[in-house]
Design an enzyme around this catalytic site. Structure first.
Site, PDB file in Angstrom:
ATOM      1  N   ARG A   6       9.345  41.814  10.869  1.00  0.00           N
ATOM      2  CA  ARG A   6       9.921  40.467  10.912  1.00  0.00           C
ATOM      3  C   ARG A   6      11.141  40.439  11.828  1.00  0.00           C
ATOM      4  O   ARG A   6      11.300  39.530  12.640  1.00  0.00           O
ATOM      5  CB  ARG A   6      10.296  40.008   9.504  1.00  0.00           C
ATOM      6  CG  ARG A   6      10.916  38.621   9.520  1.00  0.00           C
ATOM      7  CD  ARG A   6      11.140  38.068   8.144  1.00  0.00           C
ATOM      8  NE  ARG A   6       9.886  37.809   7.469  1.00  0.00           N
ATOM      9  CZ  ARG A   6       9.773  37.534   6.178  1.00  0.00           C
ATOM     10  NH1 ARG A   6      10.858  37.500   5.427  1.00  0.00           N
ATOM     11  NH2 ARG A   6       8.611  37.313   5.627  1.00  0.00           N
ATOM     12  N   ASP A  30      11.556  27.254   1.554  1.00  0.00           N
ATOM     13  CA  ASP A  30      11.594  25.824   1.237  1.00  0.00           C
ATOM     14  C   ASP A  30      12.680  25.481   0.213  1.00  0.00           C
ATOM     15  O   ASP A  30      12.500  24.610  -0.636  1.00  0.00           O
ATOM     16  CB  ASP A  30      10.212  25.347   0.720  1.00  0.00           C
ATOM     17  CG  ASP A  30       9.091  25.664   1.705  1.00  0.00           C
ATOM     18  OD1 ASP A  30       9.328  25.555   2.921  1.00  0.00           O
ATOM     19  OD2 ASP A  30       7.985  26.024   1.259  1.00  0.00           O
ATOM     20  N   ASN A  64       3.368  16.958  14.156  1.00  0.00           N
ATOM     21  CA  ASN A  64       4.790  16.641  13.928  1.00  0.00           C
ATOM     22  C   ASN A  64       5.598  16.848  15.208  1.00  0.00           C
ATOM     23  O   ASN A  64       6.485  16.052  15.525  1.00  0.00           O
ATOM     24  CB  ASN A  64       5.354  17.491  12.786  1.00  0.00           C
ATOM     25  CG  ASN A  64       5.046  16.895  11.433  1.00  0.00           C
ATOM     26  OD1 ASN A  64       5.608  15.863  11.072  1.00  0.00           O
ATOM     27  ND2 ASN A  64       4.141  17.513  10.689  1.00  0.00           N
ATOM     28  N   HIS A  78       8.183  19.880   5.101  1.00  0.00           N
ATOM     29  CA  HIS A  78       7.331  20.490   4.079  1.00  0.00           C
ATOM     30  C   HIS A  78       6.538  19.386   3.371  1.00  0.00           C
ATOM     31  O   HIS A  78       7.103  18.350   3.022  1.00  0.00           O
ATOM     32  CB  HIS A  78       8.186  21.266   3.069  1.00  0.00           C
ATOM     33  CG  HIS A  78       7.353  21.961   2.053  1.00  0.00           C
ATOM     34  ND1 HIS A  78       6.682  23.132   2.330  1.00  0.00           N
ATOM     35  CD2 HIS A  78       7.026  21.624   0.787  1.00  0.00           C
ATOM     36  CE1 HIS A  78       5.978  23.484   1.274  1.00  0.00           C
ATOM     37  NE2 HIS A  78       6.176  22.587   0.312  1.00  0.00           N
ATOM     38  N   ASN A  97      13.088  21.998   8.796  1.00  0.00           N
ATOM     39  CA  ASN A  97      11.664  22.225   8.492  1.00  0.00           C
ATOM     40  C   ASN A  97      11.092  20.974   7.838  1.00  0.00           C
ATOM     41  O   ASN A  97      11.811  20.236   7.156  1.00  0.00           O
ATOM     42  CB  ASN A  97      11.513  23.423   7.543  1.00  0.00           C
ATOM     43  CG  ASN A  97      10.054  23.737   7.251  1.00  0.00           C
ATOM     44  OD1 ASN A  97       9.209  23.699   8.143  1.00  0.00           O
ATOM     45  ND2 ASN A  97       9.743  24.037   6.001  1.00  0.00           N
ATOM     46  N   SER A 103       9.210  16.409   2.688  1.00  0.00           N
ATOM     47  CA  SER A 103      10.657  16.625   2.732  1.00  0.00           C
ATOM     48  C   SER A 103      11.034  17.244   4.064  1.00  0.00           C
ATOM     49  O   SER A 103      10.373  18.181   4.516  1.00  0.00           O
ATOM     50  CB  SER A 103      11.091  17.618   1.632  1.00  0.00           C
ATOM     51  OG  SER A 103      10.597  17.242   0.367  1.00  0.00           O
ATOM     52  N   GLY A 133       0.234  20.702  15.695  1.00  0.00           N
ATOM     53  CA  GLY A 133       1.374  20.166  16.450  1.00  0.00           C
ATOM     54  C   GLY A 133       1.576  18.672  16.357  1.00  0.00           C
ATOM     55  O   GLY A 133       2.232  18.074  17.217  1.00  0.00           O
ATOM     56  N   GLU A 147       5.210  12.171   7.181  1.00  0.00           N
ATOM     57  CA  GLU A 147       5.921  13.237   7.908  1.00  0.00           C
ATOM     58  C   GLU A 147       6.288  12.765   9.308  1.00  0.00           C
ATOM     59  O   GLU A 147       7.391  13.001   9.808  1.00  0.00           O
ATOM     60  CB  GLU A 147       5.038  14.493   8.012  1.00  0.00           C
ATOM     61  CG  GLU A 147       4.759  15.169   6.686  1.00  0.00           C
ATOM     62  CD  GLU A 147       3.918  16.438   6.846  1.00  0.00           C
ATOM     63  OE1 GLU A 147       4.018  17.121   7.877  1.00  0.00           O
ATOM     64  OE2 GLU A 147       3.141  16.748   5.926  1.00  0.00           O
TER      65      GLU A 147
HETATM   66  C1  GAR Z   1       2.274  19.691   8.106  1.00  0.00           C
HETATM   67  O1  GAR Z   1       1.642  19.029   7.057  1.00  0.00           O
HETATM   68  C2  GAR Z   1       3.532  20.379   7.606  1.00  0.00           C
HETATM   69  O2  GAR Z   1       4.195  19.657   6.610  1.00  0.00           O
HETATM   70  C3  GAR Z   1       2.953  21.653   7.064  1.00  0.00           C
HETATM   71  O3  GAR Z   1       1.976  22.039   7.986  1.00  0.00           O
HETATM   72  C4  GAR Z   1       1.457  20.875   8.610  1.00  0.00           C
HETATM   73  C5  GAR Z   1       1.575  21.054  10.100  1.00  0.00           C
HETATM   74  O4  GAR Z   1       0.937  20.030  10.778  1.00  0.00           O
HETATM   75  N1  GAR Z   1       3.967  22.660   6.922  1.00  0.00           N
HETATM   76  C6  GAR Z   1       3.984  23.532   5.927  1.00  0.00           C
HETATM   77  O5  GAR Z   1       3.138  23.578   5.061  1.00  0.00           O
HETATM   78  C7  GAR Z   1       5.165  24.498   5.962  1.00  0.00           C
HETATM   79  N2  GAR Z   1       5.283  25.153   4.699  1.00  0.00           N
HETATM   80  P1  GAR Z   1       1.212  19.775  12.312  1.00  0.00           P
HETATM   81  O6  GAR Z   1       1.007  21.121  13.022  1.00  0.00           O
HETATM   82  O7  GAR Z   1       0.173  18.777  12.731  1.00  0.00           O
HETATM   83  O8  GAR Z   1       2.619  19.256  12.468  1.00  0.00           O
END
Ligand code: GAR
Length: 202
Positions: free
Chosen positions: A63, A147, A14, A111, A109, A138, A12, A176
């Site tokens: 899903r 993506d 981000n 990535h 999102n 990105s 979490g 990010e």
């Molecule tokens: C981040 O690096 C994000 O870019 C990646 O997961 C991590 C989450 O970190 N997302 C992906 O790979 C999606 N395909 P966080 O939970 O600390 O934000």
């Protein structure tokens, strides 16, 4: 003001960067709901500390059935396609095409690569194994592919000879935390326009 829903699966960081920026930079968006598909996600503790409502919706069913549970929760917290923004922040599930169509151009999102390079899982490892000299992150609009949606912002980092998956991931993560809140702010202020694959920022 728009209502924001953030979907997480783990750390979490981000999510935290976005919530901090909303407060600090007075971004005109209301953090309405955090949803985690993982019951002990670290991000849930952060949400609690920051006083943002959070719900755990564990992975279950098909899903479509799972997506319906997420849609119900978003509706209950008034994160609607009309007045909402949904941010995926390390959410490791793929949303179905009906969900994406309902929230067309309203799901973002982050990535950890410079898309379209290295989509999917383990992007930092993919970049290292490929021998890329530059990688990054990105923020993109979510469409029905993995993506593949239009890119809003990107930030690059150099890949050094001594980089490991961990060191490269850390470098990318710090970028990010800069561009994701910026993209949310642009969206909240109505500064993003999408024509075809191109995102025009005013
Ligand atoms: C981040 O690096 C994000 O870019 C990646 O997961 C991590 C989450 O970190 N997302 C992906 O790979 C999606 N395909 P966080 O939970 O600390 O934000």
């Amino acid at each position: 003001m728009l209502n924001l829903g953030i979907l997480i699966s783990g750390r979490g960081s981000n999510m935290e960067a976005i919530l901090d920026a909303i407060k600090k930079d007075k971004i005109p968006i209301n953090p309405a709901l955090i949803i985690s598909d993982v019951s002990d996600a670290r991000g849930l503790h952060i949400a609690k500390r920051l006083g943002v409502p959070a719900e755990v919706i564990p992975s279950a069913g098909s899903r479509a059935e799972y997506d319906t549970m997420i849609l119900d929760a978003l509706r209950r917290y008034e994160v609607t396609p009309q007045n909402g923004l949904v941010c995926l922040a390390g959410f490791m599930r793929i949303l179905g095409s009906e969900f994406v169509a309902k929230y067309k151009n309203k799901i973002l999102n982050i990535h950890p690569s410079l898309l379209p390079a290295f989509p999917g899982l383990y992007s930092q490892k993919q970049a290292l194994e490929y021998g890329a000299k530059v990688s990054g992150c990105s923020v993109h609009i979510v469409d029905s592919g993995v993506d593949t949606g239009p890119v809003i912002m990107q930030a690059a980092v150099p890949v050094d000879v001594n980089d490991t998956v961990e060191s490269l991931s850390d470098k990318i993560l710090s970028k990010e935390h800069i561009i994701y809140p910026q993209a949310v702010e642009l969206f909240a202020r109505g500064k993003i326009r999408i024509t075809g694959r191109r995102v025009i920022i005013s």
